[in-house]
Write a protein that holds these residues in place. Structure first.
Motif, short mmCIF file in Angstrom:
data_model
loop_
_atom_site.label_atom_id
_atom_site.label_comp_id
_atom_site.label_asym_id
_atom_site.label_seq_id
_atom_site.Cartn_x
_atom_site.Cartn_y
_atom_site.Cartn_z
N HIS A 36 51.23 28.37 48.78
CA HIS A 36 50.82 29.76 48.61
C HIS A 36 50.86 30.51 49.93
O HIS A 36 51.22 31.70 49.97
N ALA A 37 50.52 29.82 51.02
CA ALA A 37 50.48 30.48 52.32
C ALA A 37 51.86 30.94 52.78
O ALA A 37 51.98 31.97 53.47
N ILE A 38 52.91 30.20 52.41
CA ILE A 38 54.25 30.60 52.87
C ILE A 38 55.04 31.32 51.77
O ILE A 38 56.23 31.57 51.92
N LYS A 39 54.34 31.65 50.67
CA LYS A 39 55.01 32.32 49.55
C LYS A 39 55.72 33.61 49.96
O LYS A 39 56.85 33.88 49.50
N PRO A 40 55.13 34.45 50.84
CA PRO A 40 55.82 35.70 51.22
C PRO A 40 57.18 35.45 51.88
O PRO A 40 58.06 36.32 51.82
N TYR A 41 57.34 34.30 52.51
CA TYR A 41 58.59 34.02 53.24
C TYR A 41 59.64 33.37 52.36
O TYR A 41 60.82 33.40 52.66
N ALA A 175 40.27 33.66 49.26
CA ALA A 175 40.19 35.09 48.99
C ALA A 175 41.55 35.66 48.61
O ALA A 175 41.64 36.58 47.79
N ALA A 176 42.61 35.12 49.21
CA ALA A 176 43.96 35.59 48.88
C ALA A 176 44.46 34.96 47.59
O ALA A 176 45.20 35.59 46.82
N ALA A 177 44.05 33.70 47.34
CA ALA A 177 44.54 33.00 46.16
C ALA A 177 43.88 33.47 44.87
O ALA A 177 44.50 33.48 43.81
N PHE A 178 42.62 33.87 44.97
CA PHE A 178 41.87 34.22 43.76
C PHE A 178 42.55 35.32 42.94
O PHE A 178 42.71 35.17 41.72
N PRO A 179 42.97 36.43 43.55
CA PRO A 179 43.64 37.46 42.75
C PRO A 179 44.92 36.96 42.09
O PRO A 179 45.23 37.37 40.95
N ALA A 180 45.64 36.08 42.78
CA ALA A 180 46.87 35.55 42.19
C ALA A 180 46.56 34.68 40.97
O ALA A 180 47.23 34.76 39.94
N PHE A 181 45.52 33.86 41.08
CA PHE A 181 45.12 33.02 39.94
C PHE A 181 44.61 33.89 38.80
O PHE A 181 44.82 33.59 37.63
N LEU A 182 43.95 34.98 39.17
CA LEU A 182 43.38 35.88 38.16
C LEU A 182 44.48 36.48 37.29
O LEU A 182 44.28 36.70 36.08
N GLU A 183 45.63 36.73 37.89
CA GLU A 183 46.74 37.31 37.14
C GLU A 183 47.26 36.37 36.05
O GLU A 183 47.93 36.81 35.11
N GLU A 184 46.95 35.08 36.17
CA GLU A 184 47.39 34.12 35.16
C GLU A 184 46.48 34.09 33.94
O GLU A 184 46.83 33.49 32.92
N ILE A 185 45.32 34.71 34.03
CA ILE A 185 44.38 34.74 32.91
C ILE A 185 44.84 35.78 31.91
O ILE A 185 44.97 36.97 32.25
N THR A 186 45.10 35.37 30.69
CA THR A 186 45.64 36.29 29.68
C THR A 186 44.55 36.99 28.87
O THR A 186 44.81 38.03 28.26
N ASP A 187 43.35 36.44 28.82
CA ASP A 187 42.27 37.04 28.05
C ASP A 187 41.59 38.13 28.89
O ASP A 187 40.99 37.82 29.93
#
Length: 609
Positions: A36-41, A175-187
């Motif tokens: 996740h840390a190097i995802k932008p690159y 803190a950076a990962a939480f929003p990304a994981f949140l986007e996977e929640i469909t409910d």
């Protein structure tokens, strides 16, 4: 502010170098978010990301690179093939050789992940990767759990310095990962609840000390099951939902990490918790795994050891078994303080939850309970222990009850004595099934308050003693009437002899020496004087009684007392047989032989003649 500001600064500098001549390593435990840390690159066209998971030889590294580069292969299909990549290429008739890389135009930056998940030796792995650095002038970034590599390879340090010029240790950027994981929640409702409680969840994650973002993601994805069990009224109780979410995440991550087992979870309630409480009160044991895990989360005002926020049946079904029925979740949670129906709440429950009720509710409930006690209308031993446990808590320092724990204990014992005197105390015998949950640590979904206090145990012991006395008296009364019920109430007699029951006033006396209260010769005569089918049923009941007692492990003195009685009984049966017709004699002798043969099998080897 990000959790790893040094990473961004260093990577930008490294990626600006045309030919650095060394690789860099991003080091963190498994699940901490290296990828996740190097995802932008990774999104850059001049960057190639390759997982080395499952690579067994250097050719597997080359094949993994080629699979990432070939446009004719469906990347979604090839993801995760790892060590089987070579098989796929061989099937497609590719003759892959190392020099082929010069022809496929590798990008300037290569990112290799999962180094510790390969079977290669360190010389093989680092030697091959070093070729991209020294011979092709590539920028190489490797992602690894360095601690695991060091443990697996004694020569790790020797070869690392030839490849890696800089190691960057990173922390889980939750803190950076939480929003990304949140986007996977469909409910949408679950997503909203998680968003509202983000700060609390991140606090729990920090206290876990695991730094494993995969654990957090897993718990978030499965949270929708728990939240689906809450109706709209329950979801509106924000503070209760927050406590539930925090407890769920703490237990889920502890279990997912392997720190808690299913056996550890069972300690939160039932017999395991009861035995643990008794042992702790006696100072016999050190803290359990469950207790030590619970201590970690105390700064977050959580007690994951208790089942009062997340009931243990729900906890085990959701977290250990992976699924819980929505109706079960709803029903169990409505037995907790946070989600209880306060308008229709029983008075003893209001006392139990007094810290969560307003003063008017508390005063009304206290008055009602005290009135019921004055009228001797509370006889259920479980509810009594809930009331007495609550009183002990209310009598503590700064508590709203104007008496101390010693006075609570004396009043409780006096109340039990009054119930016993007027014959309204439910009988109880060890192993009888009558009120047996009195030995547990909970009733009706609620753990007893102050159950570890010495005064609580004194009250409980007094209650059990009084109820046991009532059980003995009741046993004598039932025995005095038993033979008169034959044959008209045969089923009742058989139940008395063979069963234990789970009700407070059950009819089974399996674990009470009821036979010893019967006159053996008279009992033998009554049995023999019945019609054949009734006599046979009664003898079978005696045999079944002995078998059931063996399975229930009653007190040995009870079994010995009844064996002595049975010896006299069967001797009387044989006397009747000797005086009967040849046919009847054969029947009775057969019954005696069968019983004695079965009894011999039930005896432990040390007691067999």
């Amino acid at each position: 502010m990000t959790a790893n500001p040094h990473l961004k600064a260093y990577l930008e500098n490294y990626l600006a170098l045309p030919n650095p001549g060394f690789a860099i390593m991003i080091n963190a435990p498994w699940g901490a978010g290296k990828s996740h840390a190097i995802k932008p690159y990774k999104a850059s066209k001049d960057v190639l990301y390759v997982s080395l998971f499952g690579a067994k030889k250097t050719e597997d590294i080359d094949r993994a690179i080629l699979l990432e580069r070939l446009p004719l292969l469906d990347n979604a299909w090839t993801k995760g093939l790892g060590s089987v990549a070579g098989t796929a290429l061989e099937y497609m008739k590719f003759d892959l050789k190392p020099e082929s890389f010069a022809q496929i135009g590798l990008p300037s930056t290569l990112i290799f992940d999962d180094l510790e998940r390969t079977s290669l030796t360190i010389p093989e792995l680092f030697g091959h990767l070093n070729g991209f650095v020294e011979h092709q002038g590539k920028r190489v970034i490797v992602l690894a759990n360095e601690e695991e590599l060091q443990g697996k390879h004694p020569d790790y340090a020797k070869y690392k310095e030839k490849l890696v010029g800089r190691t960057l240790r990173i922390n889980a950027d939750v803190a950076a990962a939480f929003p990304a994981f949140l986007e996977e929640i469909t409910d949408p409702a679950s997503k909203a609840a998680l968003t509202t409680n983000q700060v609390r969840i991140l606090e729990v994650f920090t206290l876990s000390t695991f730094e494993n973002l995969r654990l957090l993601r897993h718990a978030m994805l499965e949270f929708t099951q728990l939240y689906a069990g809450l109706d709209e009224g329950m979801r509106a109780k924000g503070a209760s939902v927050s406590d539930l979410i925090a407890t769920y995440f703490a237990v889920h991550m502890e279990y997912g990490k392997g720190k808690l087992s299913l056996q550890d979870l069972t300690e939160r309630a039932g017999w395991a918790r009861a035995m643990r409480s008794v042992s702790n009160a006696k100072g016999e044991v050190s803290k359990s795994v469950m207790e030590l895990a619970a201590e970690k989360y105390e700064p977050a005002q959580l007690d994951i050891y208790e089942g009062d926020v997340l009931p243990n049946d729900v906890c085990i079904d959701l977290i250990a078994n992976g699924h819980a029925d929505q109706a079960l979740i709803r029903t169990a949670l409505k037995n907790t303080s946070g989600f209880a129906d306060q308008k229709n709440e029983e008075a003893w429950r209001t006392l139990y939850w007094w810290r969560h009720r307003d003063e008017e509710q508390f005063n009304a409930a206290l008055h009602l309970v005290q009135t019921d006690l004055a009228n001797l209308t509370v006889t259920n031993p479980h509810i009594l222990m809930h009331i007495f446990g609550s009183f002990l808590g209310l009598a503590k320092d700064d508590g709203p009850l104007s008496k101390d724990a010693a006075k609570v204990m004396l009043d409780a014992k006096a109340y039990i004595d009054r119930l016993q005197a007027n014959g309204t105390l439910p009988p109880w015998g060890k192993g009888s099934g009558r009120g047996e949950l009195i030995d547990s640590d909970a009733y009706d979904g609620l753990g007893y308050s102050n159950r570890d206090e010495p005064e609580f145990h004194d009250i409980l012991d007094h209650l059990k003693s009084a109820a046991s006395t009532a059980f003995k008296k009741q046993t004598e009364t039932v025995a005095s009437q038993l033979l008169a019920r034959i044959p008209d109430e045969l089923n009742y007699v058989i139940e008395v002899l063979t069963c234990r029951t789970d009700g407070l006033r059950g009819s089974g006396y399996l674990t009470a020496p009821i036979l010893t209260h019967l006159d053996a010769p008279n009992c033998a005569k009554v049995f023999v004087d019945q019609k054949t089918d009734v006599t046979y049923a009664l003898f079978k009941a005696l045999d079944q009684r002995a078998s059931n007692q063996t399975g229930r492990f009653p007190d040995q003195d009870i079994r010995d007392l009844e064996r002595d009685w049975l010896s006299v009984f069967w001797a009387e049966i044989e006397k009747f047989a000797d005086k009967a017709s040849a046919f009847r004699k054969a029947q009775l002798k057969t019954y005696v032989r069968d019983y004695k043969a079965n009894e011999a099998k039930r005896l432990p080897p040390s007691r067999r003649s």
